[in-house]
Every structure is written in C-alpha cells, then in structure tokens.
Design a protein around this motif. Structure first.
Motif, PDB file in Angstrom:
ATOM      1  N   ILE A 172       3.792  -0.817   3.052  1.00 51.57           N
ATOM      2  CA  ILE A 172       3.440  -1.462   4.314  1.00 51.57           C
ATOM      3  C   ILE A 172       2.407  -0.643   5.086  1.00 51.57           C
ATOM      4  N   LYS A 173       2.563   0.673   5.087  1.00 52.21           N
ATOM      5  CA  LYS A 173       1.598   1.535   5.774  1.00 52.21           C
ATOM      6  C   LYS A 173       0.193   1.355   5.201  1.00 52.21           C
ATOM      7  N   ALA A 174       0.109   1.275   3.886  1.00 48.78           N
ATOM      8  CA  ALA A 174      -1.190   1.104   3.239  1.00 48.78           C
ATOM      9  C   ALA A 174      -1.808  -0.247   3.592  1.00 48.78           C
ATOM     10  N   VAL A 175      -0.970  -1.287   3.614  1.00 48.72           N
ATOM     11  CA  VAL A 175      -1.459  -2.626   3.951  1.00 48.72           C
ATOM     12  C   VAL A 175      -1.945  -2.654   5.398  1.00 48.72           C
ATOM     13  N   LYS A 176      -1.161  -2.092   6.293  1.00 44.68           N
ATOM     14  CA  LYS A 176      -1.548  -2.065   7.712  1.00 44.68           C
ATOM     15  C   LYS A 176      -2.845  -1.288   7.939  1.00 44.68           C
ATOM     16  N   ALA A 177      -3.057  -0.269   7.118  1.00 39.10           N
ATOM     17  CA  ALA A 177      -4.260   0.545   7.255  1.00 39.10           C
ATOM     18  C   ALA A 177      -5.486  -0.130   6.632  1.00 39.10           C
ATOM     19  N   GLY A 178      -5.255  -1.250   5.981  1.00 38.38           N
ATOM     20  CA  GLY A 178      -6.355  -1.947   5.330  1.00 38.38           C
ATOM     21  C   GLY A 178      -6.844  -1.250   4.078  1.00 38.38           C
ATOM     22  N   ASP A 179      -6.014  -0.382   3.513  1.00 38.12           N
ATOM     23  CA  ASP A 179      -6.379   0.409   2.342  1.00 38.12           C
ATOM     24  C   ASP A 179      -5.958  -0.337   1.072  1.00 38.12           C
ATOM     25  N   ILE A 222       0.150  -8.955 -11.293  1.00 36.31           N
ATOM     26  CA  ILE A 222      -0.260  -9.762 -10.144  1.00 36.31           C
ATOM     27  C   ILE A 222       0.085  -9.129  -8.797  1.00 36.31           C
ATOM     28  N   GLU A 223       1.297  -8.603  -8.646  1.00 38.07           N
ATOM     29  CA  GLU A 223       1.701  -8.142  -7.311  1.00 38.07           C
ATOM     30  C   GLU A 223       0.885  -6.963  -6.781  1.00 38.07           C
ATOM     31  N   PRO A 224       0.448  -6.006  -7.599  1.00 37.20           N
ATOM     32  CA  PRO A 224      -0.453  -4.989  -7.052  1.00 37.20           C
ATOM     33  C   PRO A 224      -1.748  -5.597  -6.515  1.00 37.20           C
ATOM     34  N   GLU A 225      -2.264  -6.617  -7.208  1.00 45.65           N
ATOM     35  CA  GLU A 225      -3.469  -7.299  -6.716  1.00 45.65           C
ATOM     36  C   GLU A 225      -3.177  -8.055  -5.427  1.00 45.65           C
ATOM     37  N   VAL A 226      -1.999  -8.659  -5.345  1.00 50.10           N
ATOM     38  CA  VAL A 226      -1.589  -9.345  -4.114  1.00 50.10           C
ATOM     39  C   VAL A 226      -1.533  -8.358  -2.946  1.00 50.10           C
ATOM     40  N   ALA A 227      -0.980  -7.170  -3.201  1.00 51.93           N
ATOM     41  CA  ALA A 227      -0.912  -6.139  -2.158  1.00 51.93           C
ATOM     42  C   ALA A 227      -2.309  -5.702  -1.734  1.00 51.93           C
ATOM     43  N   ARG A 228      -3.211  -5.554  -2.693  1.00 55.50           N
ATOM     44  CA  ARG A 228      -4.592  -5.169  -2.376  1.00 55.50           C
ATOM     45  C   ARG A 228      -5.269  -6.216  -1.500  1.00 55.50           C
ATOM     46  N   LEU A 229      -5.104  -7.482  -1.855  1.00 57.86           N
ATOM     47  CA  LEU A 229      -5.698  -8.568  -1.067  1.00 57.86           C
ATOM     48  C   LEU A 229      -5.068  -8.656   0.317  1.00 57.86           C
ATOM     49  N   ALA A 230      -3.756  -8.412   0.389  1.00 57.21           N
ATOM     50  CA  ALA A 230      -3.072  -8.440   1.689  1.00 57.21           C
ATOM     51  C   ALA A 230      -3.633  -7.363   2.607  1.00 57.21           C
ATOM     52  N   ALA A 231      -3.925  -6.187   2.052  1.00 60.37           N
ATOM     53  CA  ALA A 231      -4.504  -5.101   2.849  1.00 60.37           C
ATOM     54  C   ALA A 231      -5.890  -5.482   3.351  1.00 60.37           C
ATOM     55  N   ILE A 232      -6.676  -6.107   2.498  1.00 60.87           N
ATOM     56  CA  ILE A 232      -8.028  -6.523   2.878  1.00 60.87           C
ATOM     57  C   ILE A 232      -7.990  -7.590   3.975  1.00 60.87           C
ATOM     58  N   ASN A 233      -7.022  -8.505   3.859  1.00 58.59           N
ATOM     59  CA  ASN A 233      -6.930  -9.636   4.797  1.00 58.59           C
ATOM     60  C   ASN A 233      -6.091  -9.333   6.032  1.00 58.59           C
ATOM     61  N   PHE A 234      -5.466  -8.169   6.069  1.00 57.95           N
ATOM     62  CA  PHE A 234      -4.528  -7.859   7.153  1.00 57.95           C
ATOM     63  C   PHE A 234      -5.235  -7.803   8.509  1.00 57.95           C
ATOM     64  N   THR A 235      -4.608  -8.440   9.505  1.00 58.25           N
ATOM     65  CA  THR A 235      -5.101  -8.425  10.880  1.00 58.25           C
ATOM     66  C   THR A 235      -3.935  -8.062  11.795  1.00 58.25           C
ATOM     67  N   PRO A 236      -4.205  -7.671  13.037  1.00 58.62           N
ATOM     68  CA  PRO A 236      -3.118  -7.352  13.971  1.00 58.62           C
ATOM     69  C   PRO A 236      -2.121  -8.500  14.132  1.00 58.62           C
ATOM     70  N   ALA A 237      -2.571  -9.717  13.897  1.00 64.60           N
ATOM     71  CA  ALA A 237      -1.683 -10.881  14.027  1.00 64.60           C
ATOM     72  C   ALA A 237      -0.574 -10.866  12.975  1.00 64.60           C
ATOM     73  N   HIS A 238      -0.788 -10.141  11.877  1.00 68.24           N
ATOM     74  CA  HIS A 238       0.206 -10.076  10.805  1.00 68.24           C
ATOM     75  C   HIS A 238       1.246  -8.982  11.026  1.00 68.24           C
ATOM     76  N   ALA A 239       0.998  -8.090  11.986  1.00 66.18           N
ATOM     77  CA  ALA A 239       1.849  -6.909  12.163  1.00 66.18           C
ATOM     78  C   ALA A 239       3.308  -7.276  12.425  1.00 66.18           C
ATOM     79  N   GLN A 240       3.541  -8.191  13.339  1.00 67.77           N
ATOM     80  CA  GLN A 240       4.917  -8.556  13.676  1.00 67.77           C
ATOM     81  C   GLN A 240       5.626  -9.178  12.476  1.00 67.77           C
ATOM     82  N   GLN A 241       4.913  -9.990  11.747  1.00 66.54           N
ATOM     83  CA  GLN A 241       5.488 -10.657  10.579  1.00 66.54           C
ATOM     84  C   GLN A 241       5.986  -9.650   9.545  1.00 66.54           C
ATOM     85  N   ILE A 242       5.155  -8.660   9.239  1.00 62.74           N
ATOM     86  CA  ILE A 242       5.535  -7.700   8.211  1.00 62.74           C
ATOM     87  C   ILE A 242       6.560  -6.700   8.727  1.00 62.74           C
TER      88      ILE A 242
END
Length: 243
Positions: free
Chosen positions: A202-209, A110-130
């Motif tokens: 985190i870098k991958a998520v921020k990059a939307g990858d 599950i968690e790799p899929e969660v990370a993939r979805l987080a990358a897809i859904n990531f927006t600049p508004a999430h940057a401070q949180q992460i």
C-alpha cells in the motif's frame, strides 16, 4: 418482432442457444426484458418445444437468463456483469478443469502488473478507499467467509484502481477460486495470510512507485501461492468425499 433463422440441423438446441445468446449480447434483448414465449420461439425457429426448453436451460446455466414462475413468469435476461466471469472460472476450478498451479501462475503474472498500474493511477481520492480496505483486516470477523473477504479487500481495491476492467474481472475470479479452497481446507486463514501483510504494498501504491508496488505484490503472493498449490490435493480429496 425479432427474426430468427429456422433450425434444420441435428444440434438444434445448440443453434437456438447461439442465436438467442447473440441477440442478448447485441442488445436486441436488453437486461430485464422477457424473451418471447416457448410457443412463439417454437414458431420462430421452427423446432419443437423440447429444443427451445433445452436452449433456454443452457442460457440459464450460462447466466444469461433467469426463470420466473407464476403470473408474469418466463425467461428474463439477467444483468450481465463481470461477476459472470468469476462464476465461470470457479465452475472450471471446481470441476478440476483448472488447477491451482495454473491459477497461481496467472496471479503471479497479473497481480504485480495490477499493483504497478494502481500505483500509476493512484490519486488522493483513492486514499480513503485503500485505507479502509487495509483497516478491515484488523477488525472483528463475523464468519470465516467474512474473514477471507476482509483479508482480500486490498486486492480488489487495487484491481479497481488499476483502471482495466478485464484485469479486475480476472483478479476477482482468482480471488473467488482461492476463497473457495481456503474455506474448504484451511480452518484458520491466518496460517496463510495475516492482517497487515499489505502495508508495504500500500505504501508503494500511495507513493506512486509502480516498480516498487509490482515487486511488493510479487513478494506478498509468492509464499502464499506456493502454499495454496500444496493444499489442492487435500481440497480435491474433500470434494470427492462429498455426497
């Protein structure tokens, strides 16, 4: 007035439990509201007070009710949140119904899929949180519990960003189980998981990858979960030794 069906079976308390639970889940009894008194419920269900008390106790243990004493006391409907899922899974693990091997298998799925979805859904508004979640790993800890919480905050943030509440509930459940075992048998969590181990993720998520984030989460979890599975025997022995 709520209408319940009279109970006529030998499993009376379970039947009362089911009907009351259904009424809570359907919103007939809302969060914070008080159930009818024992006497009123006895009359509605046409059963003894002992049956009602047992059903109320079952609802309390299941997290649907809290019992208040004194003036204005009684059985009150609790605020049902996703934390109830976490508590239920932790109970199953503590009673040896769930194994760490099973938890590890689900986390790796599950968690790799969660990370993939987080990358897809990531927006600049999430940057401070992460970023704040990652920074917590390098701070000063007040206790072992605080240390474990800080080292797992990134996982919770990603589960929130992924946009699926059910995934988030499952992730938090698994983290709670992991934390339970680490606190019992691992004096120094750094031996398993040090600060800064989420940076590439985190870098991958921020990059939307998405694919990269998925791969990084899998890499991050693999050795950690192998170690956790090996530690379960020690945890079970310690639990048996407790008075």
């Amino acid at each position: 007035m709520v209408l319940f069906k009279p109970i006529k079976t030998s499993r009376a308390s379970e039947d009362v439990f089911v009907q009351l639970k259904t009424s809570i889940l359907s919103g007939t009894f809302k969060s914070g509201s008080k159930l009818p008194s024992e006497r009123e419920l006895t009359e509605m269900f046409e059963v003894s007070r002992g049956v009602i008390r047992e059903a109320i106790r079952m609802l309390e243990l299941s997290g649907f009710l809290s019992i208040r004493q004194g003036h204005g006391g009684g059985a009150y409907v609790t605020d049902l949140t996703l934390s109830h899922v976490s508590n239920a899974f932790l109970d199953l693990f503590q009673t040896n119904t769930l194994s760490m091997a099973e938890v590890a298998q689900v986390r790796m799925f599950i968690e790799p899929e969660v990370a993939r979805l987080a990358a897809i859904n990531f927006t600049p508004a999430h940057a401070q949180q992460i970023d704040e979640a990652e920074a917590r790993e390098h701070g000063t800890y007040q206790s072992l519990t605080d240390q474990i919480a800080c080292l797992t905050t990134v996982h919770k943030v990603l589960a929130n960003i992924c946009g699926n509440q059910f995934f988030e509930a499952i992730v938090r459940s698994m983290l709670k189980i992991t934390a339970e075992m680490v606190q019992k048998v691992v004096p120094d969590p750094y031996a398993l998981h040090g600060p800064g181990e989420h940076i590439q993720l985190i870098k991958a998520v921020k990059a939307g990858d998405g694919p990269k984030a998925e791969a990084e989460m899998h890499r991050h979890l693999k050795d950690f979960m192998i170690s956790m599975v090996k530690l379960e025997k020690e945890y079970r022995q310690q639990m048996k030794a407790q008075p």
